[in-house]
Every structure is written in structure tokens, then in C-alpha cells.
Design an enzyme around this catalytic site. Structure first.
Site, PDB file in Angstrom:
ATOM      1  N   ALA A 103       8.752   0.517  -1.549  1.00  0.00           N
ATOM      2  CA  ALA A 103       8.110  -0.591  -0.817  1.00  0.00           C
ATOM      3  C   ALA A 103       6.756  -0.885  -1.480  1.00  0.00           C
ATOM      4  O   ALA A 103       5.714  -0.938  -0.828  1.00  0.00           O
ATOM      5  CB  ALA A 103       7.969  -0.266   0.665  1.00  0.00           C
ATOM      6  N   LYS A 156      -6.339   6.323  -0.029  1.00  0.00           N
ATOM      7  CA  LYS A 156      -5.976   5.916   1.341  1.00  0.00           C
ATOM      8  C   LYS A 156      -5.395   7.102   2.110  1.00  0.00           C
ATOM      9  O   LYS A 156      -5.647   7.282   3.291  1.00  0.00           O
ATOM     10  CB  LYS A 156      -4.980   4.756   1.242  1.00  0.00           C
ATOM     11  CG  LYS A 156      -4.106   4.571   2.434  1.00  0.00           C
ATOM     12  CD  LYS A 156      -4.422   3.319   3.158  1.00  0.00           C
ATOM     13  CE  LYS A 156      -3.638   3.138   4.425  1.00  0.00           C
ATOM     14  NZ  LYS A 156      -2.433   3.921   4.556  1.00  0.00           N
ATOM     15  N   HIS A 175      -0.010   0.059  -4.824  1.00  0.00           N
ATOM     16  CA  HIS A 175       0.745   0.818  -5.829  1.00  0.00           C
ATOM     17  C   HIS A 175       0.496   0.261  -7.234  1.00  0.00           C
ATOM     18  O   HIS A 175       0.425   1.019  -8.203  1.00  0.00           O
ATOM     19  CB  HIS A 175       2.252   0.770  -5.526  1.00  0.00           C
ATOM     20  CG  HIS A 175       2.641   1.448  -4.249  1.00  0.00           C
ATOM     21  ND1 HIS A 175       3.049   0.752  -3.133  1.00  0.00           N
ATOM     22  CD2 HIS A 175       2.671   2.759  -3.904  1.00  0.00           C
ATOM     23  CE1 HIS A 175       3.333   1.607  -2.170  1.00  0.00           C
ATOM     24  NE2 HIS A 175       3.116   2.822  -2.599  1.00  0.00           N
ATOM     25  N   VAL A 197      -6.935  -0.045  -1.780  1.00  0.00           N
ATOM     26  CA  VAL A 197      -6.928  -1.503  -1.961  1.00  0.00           C
ATOM     27  C   VAL A 197      -6.808  -2.142  -0.576  1.00  0.00           C
ATOM     28  O   VAL A 197      -6.013  -1.693   0.254  1.00  0.00           O
ATOM     29  CB  VAL A 197      -5.757  -1.942  -2.871  1.00  0.00           C
ATOM     30  CG1 VAL A 197      -5.730  -3.457  -3.035  1.00  0.00           C
ATOM     31  CG2 VAL A 197      -5.877  -1.268  -4.234  1.00  0.00           C
TER      32      VAL A 197
END
Ligand code: PAF
Length: 288
Positions: free
Chosen positions: A32, A149, A37, A176
Site C-alpha cells: 500500500a 513515523k 514509502h 512525510v
């Protein structure tokens, strides 16, 4: 150049032969793939000659009532992202390729794996470290890139590498965010428009904490947390409400709560449920 897809150790070996020699970077993912990424992959490309992305939704790290079965699986789109970003090899094993039916041995994340996020997800970090160690053994990268994150995951991977003498450099990549502050996550696609309005309060609370931390004349963990908590309490009255799991201000290396005398970096971390979606976020502060 085309992306080579490998599903098991043998295919990985052939893929590495085809990709050629050099320094290898691994970006472990559960697919996903999103802009976050892409930033991990770009960082990996700066670190190495060849990038391997693993795509594997790891059942071991999901609790019995978590979202394993509905976790987004978007393999074709993920391959497109990898091709665009210059990834050489995608390692996408099936569950049966990763875990023997009678498997016995797993990695324990220790005490550090059962605090903060680990306190709400028992066994989660054991599952994460077990699959990460297996991916390291299968891919044999020189360097691996993980997002900030998932700050506790990153800290635990670093700890595992140190404790088990793994010859792999670990690189952390900044979170991000969308323009309005929402941290990118594969789970954001579960959010309805109303959920998203409530969810924005996670990053808003972290910003409020960061501002309080920057203004405080002394290092005052409680002042920082109070500023963040005020935002979260307001969002608890939204529709849908923000249901807080935890707000913690922790040492980045150990994930223990910092005290008044802490100097240097600290992580303000938050986890909450919005509708049916559980979200986490964090920000790194410098105290003192
Ligand atoms: O961060 C993730 O996506 C996963 O926890 C990881 C590192 C790929 C292990 O399954």
C-alpha cells in the site's frame, strides 16, 4: 530497468545475481505504498547501488482484533511505484514462504517492546522484529531504511541490530506529511472525510507540544504534554471523537518517559482511534 519480483530465498538469490554486485539497501514495507514509502526508497537509493523493497503483510505483528484481513493490498500499484522509483528487486513472499507451520523461535522485543505502543499492542513488536530479522537474513542488505513515523519500531530495530550484532546500518527517514499536517500512513485510506478532520488533531497536538517545548524557560515535560493534551481533549468532543490511547514524552533510545532532568532529544508520541482506524504519530523535540 524492469523490477525483478522474487517470492522466496531461491528467487531472491537469482534476482541478486541478475541485479549485480554492489551495496544493497532494503526498504521493508507491508505494501500500500504512498509518498512516505517513496521517500524511504529515495533515501535508500542515496545509500546503496541497488534497492530491494519487501512487500509482506506480516500476520505476526497483528493482534487478534486488529486489521490484518482488511489491511490494504495493492500489489500491482506497488510494483508501479517501485518501477518509478528505480527499485531493482521486489521481495514479495507468501505467508507460507516466510513461516514454517511448526515454527518455534521468535525474537523478543524485551521490556522496551511492551511500553508505549507495545502496551496497547501486546506481541506487536515481537512480530515486527521477528519478520525484520528474517528479512535481513533473506535479503542480506548492507543498509536498511525505516520511517521515523514508527519511532518505537525504528528504536527497537536499532536495539536488535546492536544486541544481536547484525552487520547492517539502520537509517531513519523523516515522516512525510500532507500539507495540512496529517502524517502519511497506509491506514489513512480507511478515513472518511469526517474522520480525517478529527484525525488532523494528532499532528495539531504534537505541534502544540513542540511549541510549548520551544517556549518553556526550563525543561518541563508536563507543560509540553499539557499543551498537546488540550488539543486532544477538544478533539475528543468531535464527531467522530478522537479516542486517545496514549500521549507520551519518551527518550528516543529507550522509550521510557523522560523526567525534568532529561537533556537532548525526546519523542512526543501519540496514538488514537478515529472511527474504526487507529493512528499513530510523533515529533522529535530537543529539551534543554
Ligand atoms: O513498518 C512496517 O511497514 C512494518 O512494521 C515492517 C517494518 C515492514 C515489518 O513488517
Amino acid at each position: 530497468m524492469d523490477v525483478i519480483v522474487a517470492g522466496n530465498r531461491e528467487e531472491l538469490g537469482k534476482a541478486r545475481e541478475a541485479a549485480g554486485p554492489g551495496r544493497y539497501a532494503l526498504v521493508p514495507t507491508m505494501g500500500a505504498l504512498h509518498e512516505g514509502h517513496r521517500s524511504l526508497i529515495r533515501l535508500a537509493r542515496e545509500q546503496a547501488d541497488q534497492v530491494v523493497v519487501s512487500i509482506f503483510v506480516n500476520p505476526l505483528q497483528f493482534g487478534p482484533h486488529e486489521d490484518f484481513s482488511r489491511y490494504p493490498r495493492t500489489f500491482e500499484a506497488d510494483l508501479g511505484v517501485c518501477a518509478e522509483e528505480g527499485v531493482r528487486v521486489v521481495f514479495a513472499p507468501a505467508v507460507a514462504d516466510m513461516y514454517l507451520p511448526d515454527r518455534q523461535i521468535a525474537v523478543s522485543a524485551g521490556a522496551m517492546g511492551s511500553v508505549v505502543e507495545g502496551a496497547f499492542r501486546p506481541g506487536h513488536f515481537d512480530g515486527v522484529l521477528t519478520v525484520v530479522l528474517k528479512l535481513f537474513n533473506l535479503v542480506q542488505p548492507d543498509v536498511a531504511v525505516f520511517g521515523q513515523k514508527d519511532a518505537q519500531q525504528l528504536a527497537l530495530v536499532r536495539r536488535m541490530v546492536a544486541d544481536l550484532n547484525l552487520p547492517i546500518a539502520i537509517v531513519g527517514a523523516p515522516t512525510v506529511r500532507e500539507a495540512d499536517g496529517l502524517a502519511l500512513s497506509s491506514r489513512n485510506r480507511y478515513l472518511s472525510p469526517a474522520d480525517r478532520v478529527t484525525a488532523l488533531n494528532l499532528s495539531k497536538a504534537l505541534r502544540a507540544g513542540a511549541v510549548a517545548g520551544a517556549q518553556a524557560p526550563q525543561r518541563e515535560p508536563e507543560r509540553i504534554k499539557d499543551a498537546a493534551r488540550a488539543v486532544l481533549e477538544t478533539a475528543a468532543r468531535f464527531d467522530p471523537p478522537l479516542l486517545l490511547d496514549y500521549l507520551a514524552l519518551v527518550d528516543p533510545a529507550t522509550f521510557t518517559e523522560v523526567t525534568e532532568d532529561h537533556r537532548g532529544e525526546a519523542i512526543l508520541a501519540v496514538a488514537a482511534k478515529v472511527g474504526t482506524t487507529r493512528l499513530i504519530d510523533n515529533v522529535v523535540l530537543t529539551l534543554g
